[in-house]
Motif scaffolding. Structure first.
Motif, short mmCIF file in Angstrom:
data_model
loop_
_atom_site.label_atom_id
_atom_site.label_comp_id
_atom_site.label_asym_id
_atom_site.label_seq_id
_atom_site.Cartn_x
_atom_site.Cartn_y
_atom_site.Cartn_z
N ARG A 1 -11.34 11.78 -8.49
CA ARG A 1 -11.08 12.32 -8.57
C ARG A 1 -10.36 12.66 -7.35
O ARG A 1 -9.41 13.13 -6.69
N ARG A 2 -11.75 13.49 -6.29
CA ARG A 2 -11.42 13.42 -5.13
C ARG A 2 -11.21 11.94 -4.11
O ARG A 2 -10.28 12.61 -3.62
N HIS B 1 -9.66 7.91 3.24
CA HIS B 1 -10.26 8.19 1.61
C HIS B 1 -11.16 7.69 1.30
O HIS B 1 -12.62 8.03 0.44
N GLU C 1 -14.68 10.04 2.15
CA GLU C 1 -14.71 10.54 0.81
C GLU C 1 -15.85 10.02 -0.72
O GLU C 1 -16.77 10.66 -0.89
N SER D 1 -7.68 11.53 -4.86
CA SER D 1 -5.92 12.40 -4.09
C SER D 1 -6.16 12.42 -2.90
O SER D 1 -5.38 12.36 -2.15
N ALA D 2 -7.18 11.71 -2.04
CA ALA D 2 -6.96 11.78 -0.98
C ALA D 2 -6.53 10.50 -0.50
O ALA D 2 -5.79 9.99 0.05
N GLU E 1 -4.24 9.35 -2.73
CA GLU E 1 -2.64 9.08 -2.67
C GLU E 1 -1.71 9.95 -1.78
O GLU E 1 -1.19 9.43 -1.65
N SER E 2 -2.35 10.59 -1.59
CA SER E 2 -2.45 11.69 0.04
C SER E 2 -2.05 10.42 1.30
O SER E 2 -1.86 11.31 2.46
#
Length: 66
Positions: A22-23, A35, A38, A26-27, A29-30
């Motif tokens: 999920r983390r 990413h 992460e 999120s990175a 997708e933004s």
């Protein structure tokens, strides 16, 4: 790989791996360029944790060899 296959794989993740995914997502997708970092940072944290745990185990057992 199809989206359905990815969805099935994500659904099978244990809670800690799902949180990690999920983390990362999120990175991703933004549009953040970190990413990949992460995932690397999570691996680094786990590596440090494992190293400390191993050192503690060796300390407690007197570094006995089987």
């Amino acid at each position: 790989m199809k989206v359905e296959e990815i969805a099935e794989a994500v659904a099978r993740l244990p809670p800690d791996e799902l949180a990690r995914f999920r983390r990362w997502f999120s990175a991703f997708e933004s549009g953040r360029t970190d990413h990949i970092a992460e995932l690397d940072s999570t691996a680094t944290k786990l590596g440090r944790f494992a190293g400390r745990a191993l050192a503690e185990l060796k300390k407690r057992t007197g570094d006995r060899k089987p």
